[in-house]
Design a protein around this motif. Structure first.
Motif, short mmCIF file in Angstrom:
data_model
loop_
_atom_site.label_atom_id
_atom_site.label_comp_id
_atom_site.label_asym_id
_atom_site.label_seq_id
_atom_site.Cartn_x
_atom_site.Cartn_y
_atom_site.Cartn_z
N ASP A 7 0.83 -1.20 0.00
CA ASP A 7 0.00 0.00 0.00
C ASP A 7 0.87 1.25 0.00
O ASP A 7 2.07 1.19 0.29
CB ASP A 7 -0.93 0.00 1.20
N ARG A 67 -7.43 -1.78 -9.93
CA ARG A 67 -6.65 -1.79 -8.70
C ARG A 67 -6.14 -3.15 -8.24
O ARG A 67 -5.46 -3.24 -7.23
CB ARG A 67 -7.47 -1.17 -7.55
N ASN A 72 -2.86 0.05 -3.07
CA ASN A 72 -3.96 0.85 -2.55
C ASN A 72 -3.39 2.12 -1.94
O ASN A 72 -2.45 2.06 -1.13
CB ASN A 72 -4.73 0.08 -1.47
N SER A 119 -12.27 5.57 -4.08
CA SER A 119 -11.32 4.77 -3.30
C SER A 119 -11.64 4.99 -1.83
O SER A 119 -11.06 5.87 -1.18
CB SER A 119 -9.88 5.19 -3.63
#
Length: 258
Positions: A7, A67, A72, A119
């Motif tokens: 991430d 994604r 992320n 998101s």
């Protein structure tokens, strides 16, 4: 999931973000603090304003359908205004009301469930533009080839744009790092004293970026404590618990945090 995916934090902005990669810049300090916890993606584009950034952001920030194999983005910082606040007639100028609307639009692109860039895991922090030191900046303009003899930025106009960011923050319920107030107070509320923090009247030096980093970490701690680096375990365990008997089982999952 194939490959190594960690991430991330995305730092979106103009030259103040791009310049944050200098030694002891806020981007560099952030990358160190989040090492093996979150990747720091620096997306600063020198000279850009909030209007020009949209077609670029649409390529930088993955759509919800894209994604699966990209990081992320846990935190998005948005730092524009230094160029938007140039005086009317300048190439980079964006009117104040349009500037505020652009910031809101960037926020909505990420937060609105109907947006293809939605998101829900992404937290957002806005930054105000810092004050401009016109005493330094006019000397910078005069030193150019060809030289410019008139200012393209105004101290009080930049303050209005900083106040605009605070308005957007309140409207959209987004935390704001107020670099304008921070530097003005640090300079004893004297424009000339801003030279301690600005290399040319507009861009920040290493000492200024230390203040930016500390202010950002404070904002993260107060608003999003779950992603403060002190609260995150490293991706992959520390070497001390790995051995030849357990390494395959222990390290096969790139998402594991120890």
């Amino acid at each position: 999931m194939a490959g190594y995916v960690q991430d991330a934090i995305m730092l979106l902005g103009d030259s103040l973000t791009q310049g944050g990669t200098i030694p002891y810049g806020f981007c560099q300090q952030l990358a160190d603090a989040y090492n093996r916890k979150l990747d720091v993606l620096v997306r600063g584009l020198s000279g850009y304003n909030t209007t020009w950034i949209f077609p670029v952001f649409e390529k930088m920030f993955a759509k919800r359908t894209e994604r699966e194999h990209v990081p992320n983005v846990q935190l998005l910082t948005i730092w524009f205004g230094a160029n938007d606040a140039t005086i009317p007639g300048e190439q980079q100028h964006v009117p104040l009301e349009q500037y505020k609307a652009n910031l809101s639009k960037l926020v909505h692109m990420v937060r609105d469930p109907s947006s293809e860039y939605y998101s829900p895991e992404t937290r957002i922090i806005l930054f105000t533009p810092p004050p401009v030191n016109t005493i330094q900046w006019i000397e910078e303009l005069r030193s150019r080839d060809p030289p410019k003899t008139e200012l393209d930025r105004d101290f009080n106009v930049t303050r209005q744009y900083a106040e605009g960011v605070l308005e957007v923050g309140r409207k959209e319920n987004v935390p704001v790092v107020d670099t304008w107030a921070m530097f003005y107070e640090a300079a004893g509320r004297e424009e000339k004293n801003l030279a301690k923090y600005l290399t040319d009247g507009l861009h920040l030096n290493a000492e200024a970026y230390k203040l930016v980093y500390n202010a950002l970490m404070k904002a993260i701690s107060e608003n999003f404590p779950d992603i403060h680096p002190d609260k995150l375990n490293m991706v992959y365990p520390k070497w001390e618990i790995v051995n030849n008997g357990n390494y395959m089982e222990l390290l096969k999952d790139s998402a594991v945090r120890k």
